[in-house]
Design an enzyme around this catalytic site. Sequence first.
Site, PDB file in Angstrom:
ATOM      1  N   GLU A  43       0.845  -1.207   0.000  1.00 16.91           N
ATOM      2  CA  GLU A  43       0.000   0.000   0.000  1.00 16.91           C
ATOM      3  C   GLU A  43       0.871   1.244   0.000  1.00 16.91           C
ATOM      4  OE1 GLU A  43      -1.590   3.510   1.753  1.00 16.91           O
ATOM      5  OE2 GLU A  43      -0.461   2.095   2.996  1.00 16.91           O
ATOM      6  N   ASP A  47       0.376   3.743  -3.125  1.00 19.34           N
ATOM      7  CA  ASP A  47      -0.079   5.112  -2.880  1.00 19.34           C
ATOM      8  C   ASP A  47       0.717   6.090  -3.735  1.00 19.34           C
ATOM      9  OD1 ASP A  47      -1.489   7.203  -1.179  1.00 19.34           O
ATOM     10  OD2 ASP A  47       0.592   7.642  -0.675  1.00 19.34           O
ATOM     11  N   ASP A 115      -6.796   1.068   1.118  1.00 21.02           N
ATOM     12  CA  ASP A 115      -5.429   0.571   1.265  1.00 21.02           C
ATOM     13  C   ASP A 115      -5.171  -0.652   0.399  1.00 21.02           C
ATOM     14  OD1 ASP A 115      -4.899   2.581   3.037  1.00 21.02           O
ATOM     15  OD2 ASP A 115      -4.847   1.316   4.826  1.00 21.02           O
ATOM     16  N   GLU A 118      -4.768   0.280  -3.267  1.00 22.54           N
ATOM     17  CA  GLU A 118      -3.437   0.830  -3.510  1.00 22.54           C
ATOM     18  C   GLU A 118      -2.375  -0.261  -3.452  1.00 22.54           C
ATOM     19  OE1 GLU A 118      -4.066   5.419  -1.970  1.00 22.54           O
ATOM     20  OE2 GLU A 118      -3.203   3.944  -0.588  1.00 22.54           O
TER      21      GLU A 118
END
Length: 222
Positions: A43, A47, A115, A118
């Site tokens: 994650e 991101d 999360d 991502e």
Amino acid sequence: MKELGESRAWLERLGFTVTDEELWIEALTHGSMGASRDYQRLEFLGDRVLGLAIAEWLYRREDASEGELAQRLNALVSRATCAAIAQEIGLPEHVRLGRQARDDGAHTSDNVLGDVLEALLGANFLESSFSATREIVHDLWEEAVSGHAGRSKHPKSALQEWAAGNRRKPPEYEVIDRSGPDHAAKFTVRVSVHKVGEVEGTGSSKQDAETEAARLFMERFG
């Protein structure tokens, strides 16, 4: 929770490149499973991949100021937007959760869904490339980018969303000066976000000064 074979087929239909099965299990695994690896590291990577993909897309697509682009970017990569897209593609059924976490509704939590989505982008970046992952982002975020997310938002609302999307404390406003007679007063307000910075804005009322400070903050830090 779907079987691994079903999850793999689902990922491939969405355009993900699934080669290293352990990597993809990691991307779908919540900490409640007690596994040695969960989605958090992926994650972290995803991101950044998502942010770059959306930022480049907006830069090429829209002739807007830096502040306007930042406002759009923050809305499009926000936890709420990521979670909504995760729901649309059916991600909740594929998240690997412990029984208690699932009973508690973690598979529908915006934080978890955002999360994990991502994390999937991070895994695809490792498996394939940025360009291939960017294409997935374009497919999944097309409706959001074409819509009104982050457009024409009041500066204070935009700053509030930016702080939440970047996991910062809410902005704090403080009147640091007031001058002039009542009929022509001038207010100076400082807005600060913990561990980011602070900016001052002026206006003929406290509200106007707060708005100007928020606008200037987004231009500088957003």
